[in-house]
Scaffold this motif. Structure first.
Motif, PDB file in Angstrom:
ATOM      1  N   THR A  90       0.828  -1.208   0.000  1.00  0.00           N
ATOM      2  CA  THR A  90       0.000   0.000   0.000  1.00  0.00           C
ATOM      3  C   THR A  90       0.862   1.258   0.000  1.00  0.00           C
ATOM      4  O   THR A  90       0.616   2.208  -0.733  1.00  0.00           O
ATOM      5  N   VAL A 120      -6.363  -4.881  -1.084  1.00  0.00           N
ATOM      6  CA  VAL A 120      -6.892  -3.655  -0.504  1.00  0.00           C
ATOM      7  C   VAL A 120      -6.039  -3.314   0.699  1.00  0.00           C
ATOM      8  O   VAL A 120      -5.734  -4.164   1.538  1.00  0.00           O
ATOM      9  N   LEU A 134      -6.595   4.765   1.130  1.00  0.00           N
ATOM     10  CA  LEU A 134      -6.975   3.402   0.778  1.00  0.00           C
ATOM     11  C   LEU A 134      -6.573   3.121  -0.665  1.00  0.00           C
ATOM     12  O   LEU A 134      -6.815   3.935  -1.545  1.00  0.00           O
ATOM     13  N   LEU A 160      -6.915   0.153  -3.643  1.00  0.00           N
ATOM     14  CA  LEU A 160      -7.676  -1.022  -4.062  1.00  0.00           C
ATOM     15  C   LEU A 160      -7.278  -1.362  -5.484  1.00  0.00           C
ATOM     16  O   LEU A 160      -7.221  -0.479  -6.351  1.00  0.00           O
ATOM     17  N   LEU A 169     -16.730   3.118  -4.085  1.00  0.00           N
ATOM     18  CA  LEU A 169     -16.002   1.887  -4.379  1.00  0.00           C
ATOM     19  C   LEU A 169     -16.352   1.349  -5.760  1.00  0.00           C
ATOM     20  O   LEU A 169     -15.474   0.939  -6.521  1.00  0.00           O
ATOM     21  N   LEU A 189     -16.955  -8.009  -2.325  1.00  0.00           N
ATOM     22  CA  LEU A 189     -15.700  -7.260  -2.244  1.00  0.00           C
ATOM     23  C   LEU A 189     -15.927  -5.899  -1.608  1.00  0.00           C
ATOM     24  O   LEU A 189     -15.172  -5.480  -0.723  1.00  0.00           O
ATOM     25  N   CYS A 190     -16.967  -5.201  -2.039  1.00  0.00           N
ATOM     26  CA  CYS A 190     -17.272  -3.888  -1.458  1.00  0.00           C
ATOM     27  C   CYS A 190     -17.546  -4.008   0.035  1.00  0.00           C
ATOM     28  O   CYS A 190     -17.092  -3.173   0.842  1.00  0.00           O
ATOM     29  N   VAL A 196     -14.239  -4.390   1.838  1.00  0.00           N
ATOM     30  CA  VAL A 196     -13.468  -3.146   1.852  1.00  0.00           C
ATOM     31  C   VAL A 196     -14.061  -2.162   2.855  1.00  0.00           C
ATOM     32  O   VAL A 196     -13.333  -1.505   3.614  1.00  0.00           O
ATOM     33  N   ALA A 220     -12.264  -0.610   6.133  1.00  0.00           N
ATOM     34  CA  ALA A 220     -12.226   0.832   6.396  1.00  0.00           C
ATOM     35  C   ALA A 220     -12.786   1.132   7.785  1.00  0.00           C
ATOM     36  O   ALA A 220     -12.235   1.955   8.527  1.00  0.00           O
ATOM     37  N   GLU A 247      -3.360  -4.319   5.407  1.00  0.00           N
ATOM     38  CA  GLU A 247      -3.440  -4.729   4.006  1.00  0.00           C
ATOM     39  C   GLU A 247      -3.899  -6.174   3.900  1.00  0.00           C
ATOM     40  O   GLU A 247      -3.450  -7.035   4.664  1.00  0.00           O
TER      41      GLU A 247
END
Length: 716
Positions: A264, A600, A612, A614, A639, A666-667, A670, A674, A688
């Motif tokens: 990241t 991510v 962030l 991705l 996203l 996936l969303c 993530v 967050a 990560e």
């Protein structure tokens, strides 16, 4: 002495009043020598009608103004001061002006923090001496207010008074001067050369200018922002008021000042973070000074399109091809005319005309204003979000006929006005839109755009801004887009091993493989209990990236294979560790075959809050660099938009008959990651998941590797 607000606290009420005095003074004082004299001449030239005083103990006058010997001799406290004396004297003079109750000062002198530690100490003294005065600079050219007729500016400039226009704030003094020389009819309302921003920063000027009805848009030249969270808050205020911001950001360096252990950190450079910030706030980022000017003109004079459908008119097939190319490049749509419109246009243009969008309206109606208006009106009845005429003009003063071109342009403006569309006339070559045509466009409330590439960029930027503005206003007036600010970190940073990291991730609700932490001798039985095939990994915080050390074995189908893998891992890792190899292994069930491997990561940053990243994951993530950068907090629409920009999105959507991925899963993962970064009391500095396996639609995701760096806790 009045306390000086620290960065981030915003303008105090008193300093705001003094900034108002500086921008629209009743009287002005000029202190210094040649530069002060030139500033006085510019103020006279622009039409300032209030009292002007000069201070210089060694000169009889400055630009015809009789000189006073000292600041103490001024008849009253000036609202505005142009101060051009050496750096040490600047500080002493500021202190005197503050005692006298002056409003604001332009500090022209250099020799402050830009020269190092000694200058930095002098600049701190300047800040203290300023008190509650509004101070521009030091190390700057100053202020031009073309609305009120104020020039605190030590250089010749050809500008003129305006009623309304874009304001520009620039950290580069020479760039500010160059803007005044531009022949693009930008018609600035204000130009501010901010210099070192010792007392007032870019965010202060924006906040102040948002309350000025003469400001149509704000243009920025940014080298760096001194207070990113406050800048973000002010930008959201601009969005709430519908005042566009256009940013020309220079200095695209990477963030490398702090330790990072994850991919990241290497993938999220400062320029990526600025891009994410600008996109988040609805700020248009431009790559060149020309794009800055053209975009400001489109916002100010052309308007904000409701969508991306562009109706374009050209005078040649070549121009039509250029429009088509650049429209596609910038994501503008060129819907083709309906059959009904085709038939009507064929009758108006003649049988040899090719009816399309862009429309080459050909020589049959050139120079006939009424016929051009009629044909363009017919064309626009199909419904568009904006319209543009591509037209170049011969130089003024030449013997080349301009009548036909001008008549066509008038006909286009009439049709655009009738259709009530944002409109622009745009030349293919920048200098081929002459002053008279630019003036005509402004009088018709249309944008005069110079250069087809930059012109179509400007139209597309206005459409993008309109869409983003709707989203910001729908999101609780933009409150959802305020940057998250980390709590102060305490304790020493430490890297969690994979087992600790995955425990944290699993508790946040993100699926991880079923696994057991065990000693080497227990690994075969752990594999049998979990169910083959399994993966085996050595667990050590000293090995954040295990693949390079040979600390991972995958797809093991038996207890014997697990035992052999443990021995092989020990042998390989011995070469990477200085001490003994830890007797700690993670045995996990192998994840199902994914549609795609993603990555991510979230990294804490002092300026941007949380960054962030991705994108496509796996061991080659830094090679592919197929990533999007966002800031926290974020929403699912953010996203989905970011995922759609990735090259890997084609695989996620189901490429060539392959199954589509679980993008919703996936969303969800993530957003949970967050949330973990934002709410955890573990003081997360970096987290990560790489890779996170995205399975087929409806099957979710599995984070097969996790890496966390945290402090021992957080303050408060």
């Amino acid at each position: 002495m009045t306390p000086v607000p620290s960065p981030g606290t915003g303008l105090s009420a008193e300093r705001r009043r003094n900034l108002g005095r500086l921008f629209a003074p009743r009287h002005v004082a000029f202190i210094g020598g040649g530069e002060a004299a030139e500033a006085a001449r510019q103020c006279q030239k622009i039409g300032f009608s209030g009292p002007m005083w000069a201070v210089n103990p060694k000169r009889p006058d400055l630009a015809g103004l009789p000189c006073l010997a000292s600041v103490e001799d001024l008849p009253e406290a000036p609202d505005a001061v142009f101060l051009a004396v050496p750096a040490p004297l600047t500080v002493r003079t500021l202190a005197t002006l503050a005692r006298r109750g002056a409003g604001g000062v332009v500090c022209y002198a250099a020799g402050f923090k830009e020269i190092g530690a000694e200058g930095g100490a002098l600049e701190q003294a300047l800040i203290e001496a300023a008190g509650s005065m509004a101070v521009i600079g030091p190390n700057c050219y100053g202020l031009l207010n073309y609305v009120k007729g104020v020039a605190l500016w030590p250089y010749g400039q050809p500008g003129h008074r305006v009623e309304r226009g874009p304001a520009v704030i620039t950290q580069s003094g020479m760039f500010a001067i160059n803007l005044t020389f531009s022949e693009r009819s930008a018609a600035f309302s204000h130009i501010v050369s901010s210099g070192n921003q010792s007392v007032l920063g870019i965010e202060d000027y924006i906040e102040f200018l948002l309350d000025d009805p003469a400001v149509s848009a704000v243009g920025l030249h940014i080298e760096m922002l001194r207070d990113i969270p406050r800048f973000a808050r002010v930008a959201l205020q601009a969005a709430a008021k519908g005042i566009p911001i256009v940013a020309f950001k220079t200095g695209a360096s990477e963030i490398g000042a702090r330790l990072t252990i994850s991919h990241t950190g290497s993938l999220a450079g400062s320029d990526d973070a600025y891009n994410a910030l600008f996109h988040r706030l609805g700020i248009t980022r431009v790559a060149t000074p020309a794009q800055l000017l053209e975009t400001l003109k489109m916002f100010t004079h052309g308007g904000i399109p409701a969508g991306r459908r562009l109706g374009a008119f050209t005078c040649s097939g070549g121009d039509a091809e250029m429009v088509a190319d650049w429209a596609e490049h910038y994501g503008l749509l060129l819907p083709q005319p309906s059959e009904h419109t085709r038939q009507r246009l064929a009758a108006q243009l003649g049988s040899f005309a090719t009816v399309s969008n862009p429309l080459d309206y050909n020589t049959a109606i050139w120079g006939h204003e009424d016929r051009v208006e009629a044909a363009h009106s017919t064309f626009l009845e199909d419904g568009y979000d904006a319209t543009v005429l591509i037209q170049d003009f011969p130089p003024l003063g030449s013997d080349i006929d301009r009548i036909s071109n001008t008549a066509d342009t008038r006909g286009f403006f009439a049709a655009a006005s009738k259709a009530k569309l944002p409109a622009a006339v745009c030349s293919t070559i920048p200098e081929c839109l002459t002053q008279d045509i630019r003036d005509l466009a402004l009088s018709k409330k249309a944008a005069p755009l110079q250069g087809i590439q930059d012109g179509l960029f400007a139209i597309a930027a206005a459409a993008t801004y309109g869409a983003r503005l709707k989203l910001l206003r729908a999101a609780d007036g933009g409150d959802l887009y305020r940057l998250a600010q980390p709590r102060p970190s305490v304790g020493q940073p430490r890297t969690l091993d994979e087992w600790e990291s995955k425990t944290l991730v699993r508790e946040a609700g993100i699926p991880v493989p079923t696994g057991r932490l065990c000693r080497a001798a227990e690994a075969p039985d752990a594999g049998t209990a979990i169910g083959f095939p399994v993966a085996v990994k050595l667990i050590s915080a000293s090995l954040p990236h295990k693949t390079e050390a040979g600390a991972v074995r995958l797809g093991l189908a038996s207890a014997v294979a697990v035992r052999e893998a443990v021995d092989a891992i020990r042998s390989s890792v011995q070469k990477f560790l200085k001490g003994p190899v830890p007797d700690s292994f993670l045995v996990e069930r192998m994840a199902p075959k994914p549609v795609a491997e993603m990555m991510v990561g979230i990294r804490r940053d002092e300026g941007f809050g949380y960054i962030l990243v991705l994108g496509a994951g796996g061991v080659g993530v830094e090679v592919s660099r197929d990533v999007a950068t966002l800031l926290l907090p974020l929403t699912k629409p953010d996203l989905l938009e970011a995922i759609a920009r990735l090259r890997v999105s084609r695989i996620l959507e189901g490429y060539r008959g392959a199954p589509a991925a679980d993008i919703d899963g996936l969303c969800d993962a993530v957003l949970k990651l967050a949330g973990l970064a934002l709410t955890s009391d573990r003081g997360i500095l970096e987290i990560e998941l790489n890779p996170i396996m995205v399975l087929a639609r409806g099957q979710g995701v599995v984070a097969v590797d996790a890496l966390v760096r945290s402090s021992d806790g957080t303050a408060g």
